[in-house]
Design a protein around this motif. Structure first.
Motif, PDB file in Angstrom:
ATOM      1  N   THR A   1      53.882  69.276  31.493  1.00 56.98           N
ATOM      2  CA  THR A   1      53.616  70.502  30.723  1.00 56.98           C
ATOM      3  C   THR A   1      52.650  71.444  31.424  1.00 56.98           C
ATOM      4  O   THR A   1      52.870  72.654  31.474  1.00 56.98           O
TER       5      THR A   1
ATOM      6  N   HIS B   1      59.289  71.999  32.205  1.00 60.78           N
ATOM      7  CA  HIS B   1      58.259  72.287  31.219  1.00 60.78           C
ATOM      8  C   HIS B   1      58.825  72.244  29.808  1.00 60.78           C
ATOM      9  O   HIS B   1      58.224  71.655  28.894  1.00 60.78           O
TER      10      HIS B   1
ATOM     11  N   HIS C   1      53.264  78.261  27.250  1.00 62.47           N
ATOM     12  CA  HIS C   1      52.268  77.293  27.704  1.00 62.47           C
ATOM     13  C   HIS C   1      51.062  77.218  26.776  1.00 62.47           C
ATOM     14  O   HIS C   1      50.058  76.577  27.129  1.00 62.47           O
TER      15      HIS C   1
END
Length: 432
Positions: A84, A92, A362
């Motif tokens: 990640t 991801h 993110h």
């Protein structure tokens, strides 16, 4: 625009550096000494963070300084796959889905799942600190060493299902992680930190392999067990090395950044007796004190991205393959978003717009857990030690880093036991 992330000014007063960068009006600029583009300002930072297609995270864990040859050789043995923190889509997307499936990511679910556990650990370390203060022949204690650093790691090991007996060696291995990637170490320190990271990776890999081989009648516990069950033997969902990398990421990101944030929150609370009294009496104030700490003094105050293509940002052309340092701290101090940003003001307008947990794909999945850590720890410690205060002579000093803002120490002592406000009446939040 220039930035010396390893200089005296940044290690003692980063907020003044951010203000100078913002006041210059040059919000996108190339720093030839760092060989990086600096991104300052709230809107631009959010744009970069929310655009992984043009701004890659793949080099997030690339050391800021060229490592010594021996340290580089050790790091070359680190066969940890990207997940990640340092991966782009589709890796991801897939590994983040795995983490989201096992974590409680909303405030409500986090409270339901882990509030009692966090509270028990916080009470334990608050009691330990109180006993230490009562027993010591000298009045000062270091809250970083005895509380802020130990509490998050203890809770995290419990959540992951890792025995508490492993805490000391995990702490030793992980302690220099941030400095290895974002700090400035001499040759021997680099080699030591690289060896520690390799040892931590071996530990995470071994424990995941062991738990994955556990017989059905003895299902592995904690988040490690949850990840193993999510994987269900299917490498297309998650490989064993990726599972191990997620465990290591949780250990590092979940410990050091939370410990740093808790120390910041304690510093601002202990500098004002009324704030400390509010924390003991008012759960809402604990929440907004936590949130203002995250805005005012983010534990991660810069992140690295690399452009995948030529990018026009604020009228400036950034070439493909350029490293960009996104200054989260400067974004959180942008006067165009936060009025009087240098003032610590819980309950301020637009507080929820800070970027301390990132933005876009993110954004930190552990944000709710971090908030629970901080608000619970502050409330419990303020109730347990109502006359705790910062020791005389305290001065800001952070570990040298381009990204992680960690106090080297926070000395505290017991002040006189007296009511900080008249008639026991706490003033309104807006009156600080």
């Amino acid at each position: 625009m220039r930035l010396d992330p390893f200089g005296q000014s940044y290690s003692t007063d980063p907020a003044t550096v951010w203000r100078h960068l913002l006041d210059s009006g040059e919000r996108v600029a190339y720093d030839d000494e760092l060989d990086m583009w600096l991104i300052a300002g709230h809107e631009l930072a959010r744009t970069v963070l929310a655009d992984p297609r043009r701004f890659s995270s793949a080099t997030t864990l690339t050391p800021m300084q060229d490592p010594h040859a021996d340290a580089a050789a050790i790091l070359a043995r680190l066969d940890m796959p990207p997940v990640t923190l340092n991966a782009d889509a589709p890796t991801h997307t897939r590994t983040r889905a795995a983490l989201a499936a096992v974590l409680a990511t909303t405030s409500l679910r986090t409270e339901q799942r882990w509030a009692d556990l966090v509270r028990r650990h916080a009470e334990h370390f608050a009691d330990h600190l109180a006993h230490h203060l009562a027993a010591t022949p000298w009045p000062d204690v270091d809250l970083v060493e005895l509380f802020a650093s130990r509490l998050p790691l203890s809770v995290l090991l419990d959540i992951l299902g890792i025995p508490a007996d492993d805490m000391a060696r995990i702490a030793a291995w992980a302690d220099n992680f941030a400095a290895l990637f974002w700090g400035r170490l001499d040759d021997d320190e680099q080699i030591s930190a690289a060896n520690g990271l390799l040892a931590l990776w071996d530990f995470c890999r071994d424990i995941v392999v062991l738990r994955a081989g556990t017989h059905q009648d003895g299902q592995p516990t904690g988040l490690i067990g949850d990840l193993v069950r999510y994987r269900n033997g299917d490498d297309n969902r998650l490989t064993l090395p990726e599972t191990s990398a997620l465990v290591l990421t949780l250990l590092i990101a979940g410990w050091e950044s939370t410990a740093a944030a808790l120390t910041h929150a304690l510093e601002y609370a202990l500098s004002d007796r009324i704030r400390w009294a509010r924390l003991a009496a008012d759960g809402h104030y604990a929440s907004i004190h936590t949130e203002e700490t995250l805005r005012h003094s983010p534990a991660i105050d810069a992140v690295l991205r690399v452009t995948t293509t030529d990018v026009d940002l604020d009228g400036i052309l950034i070439p493909a393959g350029s490293r960009c340092l996104v200054l989260i701290g400067a974004a959180n101090h942008d006067p165009g978003v936060f009025e009087q940003p240098g003032t610590f003001q819980p309950g301020r307008a637009r507080l929820g717009q800070h970027l301390s947990f990132g933005a876009g794909p993110h954004a930190c999945l552990g944000a709710a857990l971090a908030r629970l850590y901080l608000s619970t720890a502050l409330s419990i410690l303020a109730r347990r030690l109502p006359n705790l205060t910062r020791a005389d002579g305290f001065a800001h000093r952070y570990r040298t880093s381009a990204s992680m803002r960690q106090h080297t120490s926070l000395p505290a002592t017991l002040g006189p036991a007296r009511c900080p406000v008249a008639h026991g009446q706490l003033p309104l939040v807006g009156q600080s």
